[in-house]
Design a protein around this motif. Sequence first.
Motif, PDB file in Angstrom:
ATOM      1  N   UNK A  84      -0.539 -16.460  43.823  1.00 44.90           N
ATOM      2  CA  UNK A  84      -0.499 -17.899  44.049  1.00 44.90           C
ATOM      3  C   UNK A  84      -1.532 -18.348  45.063  1.00 44.90           C
ATOM      4  N   UNK A  85      -1.665 -17.604  46.155  1.00 40.60           N
ATOM      5  CA  UNK A  85      -2.646 -17.944  47.180  1.00 40.60           C
ATOM      6  C   UNK A  85      -4.065 -17.870  46.629  1.00 40.60           C
ATOM      7  N   UNK A  86      -4.339 -16.828  45.852  1.00 39.55           N
ATOM      8  CA  UNK A  86      -5.670 -16.674  45.268  1.00 39.55           C
ATOM      9  C   UNK A  86      -5.966 -17.772  44.240  1.00 39.55           C
ATOM     10  N   UNK A  87      -4.950 -18.174  43.477  1.00 36.71           N
ATOM     11  CA  UNK A  87      -5.128 -19.238  42.491  1.00 36.71           C
ATOM     12  C   UNK A  87      -5.441 -20.560  43.179  1.00 36.71           C
TER      13      UNK A  87
ATOM     14  N   UNK B  24     -10.425 -21.364  56.815  1.00 39.33           N
ATOM     15  CA  UNK B  24      -9.958 -22.627  56.238  1.00 39.33           C
ATOM     16  C   UNK B  24      -9.898 -22.518  54.725  1.00 39.33           C
ATOM     17  N   UNK B  25     -10.905 -21.890  54.134  1.00 36.12           N
ATOM     18  CA  UNK B  25     -10.893 -21.707  52.675  1.00 36.12           C
ATOM     19  C   UNK B  25      -9.665 -20.913  52.246  1.00 36.12           C
ATOM     20  N   UNK B  26      -9.304 -19.899  53.028  1.00 33.68           N
ATOM     21  CA  UNK B  26      -8.101 -19.123  52.708  1.00 33.68           C
ATOM     22  C   UNK B  26      -6.852 -19.987  52.871  1.00 33.68           C
ATOM     23  N   UNK B  27      -6.820 -20.802  53.915  1.00 35.30           N
ATOM     24  CA  UNK B  27      -5.623 -21.594  54.221  1.00 35.30           C
ATOM     25  C   UNK B  27      -5.361 -22.718  53.229  1.00 35.30           C
ATOM     26  N   UNK B  28      -6.311 -22.961  52.325  1.00 36.62           N
ATOM     27  CA  UNK B  28      -6.049 -23.911  51.241  1.00 36.62           C
ATOM     28  C   UNK B  28      -4.752 -23.532  50.529  1.00 36.62           C
ATOM     29  N   UNK B  29      -4.566 -22.232  50.306  1.00 35.92           N
ATOM     30  CA  UNK B  29      -3.345 -21.770  49.650  1.00 35.92           C
ATOM     31  C   UNK B  29      -2.193 -21.618  50.618  1.00 35.92           C
TER      32      UNK B  29
ATOM     33  N   UNK C 202      -9.385 -24.780  44.355  1.00 40.42           N
ATOM     34  CA  UNK C 202     -10.093 -25.612  45.327  1.00 40.42           C
ATOM     35  C   UNK C 202     -11.594 -25.496  45.141  1.00 40.42           C
ATOM     36  N   UNK C 203     -12.079 -24.279  44.940  1.00 35.87           N
ATOM     37  CA  UNK C 203     -13.513 -24.058  44.742  1.00 35.87           C
ATOM     38  C   UNK C 203     -13.986 -24.757  43.468  1.00 35.87           C
ATOM     39  N   UNK C 204     -13.166 -24.683  42.414  1.00 36.40           N
ATOM     40  CA  UNK C 204     -13.536 -25.310  41.145  1.00 36.40           C
ATOM     41  C   UNK C 204     -13.551 -26.832  41.261  1.00 36.40           C
ATOM     42  N   UNK C 205     -12.577 -27.404  41.983  1.00 28.14           N
ATOM     43  CA  UNK C 205     -12.525 -28.848  42.168  1.00 28.14           C
ATOM     44  C   UNK C 205     -13.729 -29.340  42.961  1.00 28.14           C
TER      45      UNK C 205
END
Length: 265
Positions: free
Chosen positions: A251-254, A161-166, A259-262
């Motif tokens: 882009x995916x990594x950004x 899910x964390x990966x799918x954020x991007x 998301x982690x920073x927010x």
Amino acid sequence: MTIEARIGIIGGNGWLGNAIARAAVATGAVDPTRLTLSSRSGNLGAATIPGVHWTRDNGELVDRSDVVVLSVRPEQFQGVHIAAHGKLVVSVMAGVPARAVAERTGGDEVVRAMPNAAAAIRRSFTPWYATPPVSAAGKQLVQALFDACGEAAEVPLEAHIDYCVGMTGSGAAFPALLAQALIAHAVAQGLPPAFAERAARGVVAGASQLLAGEGGDPAQIVQAMIDYRGTTAAALQAMIDRGFMGAVAAGLEAAAAKAAAMASG
């Protein structure tokens, strides 16, 4: 599947929360009288859905619901104070771990899902992850809720899910970026802007439906075009050589990093 459980969406006047609510009602997945939406501001605007109960009190929403959907921005989550013990809690927040959701809400059963903007037209691909306490019935409910928004699929690990954020959460905007690039280049070559936009829409929204048909494997389509050694092969190879794959990966990594920073902010 018709969902019999009562559902509450915190942030129901936001674009995503309201899109989920509208999709659920429009498809018949949820009877509007079994749906409660909360609005932090109390300003519902155009978000009103006939038959749905609206409130400014998240405590009231929890009391009226069997399932609580958290549809707020990650940085707003610290301001959400609810007691959802015994409820199924579904988070569509990017970057907020299931553990943090459980600790703040008191929910025993927690699901994280990552829908995207295409939920507004019921075309979102929504991956979701359920923590071990979530029952089989709870999983069926989540699948039905997000199938109403397009298509949904369970993933086995929360890290997915964390990966799918991007990939899926942000990905609905990627075709628009491609269309913008096509339009800009065409206009720079002297084509009329209206024609350029129409042509770009035809490529991005129309021709991309090749992926939905039989033989729609992306890698096979690209390789077949390259093997043909024509104009399409030249275009694809030039894009690849100029770092297209790397740009997408960046882009995916950004998105994941943001998301982690927010969530931590």
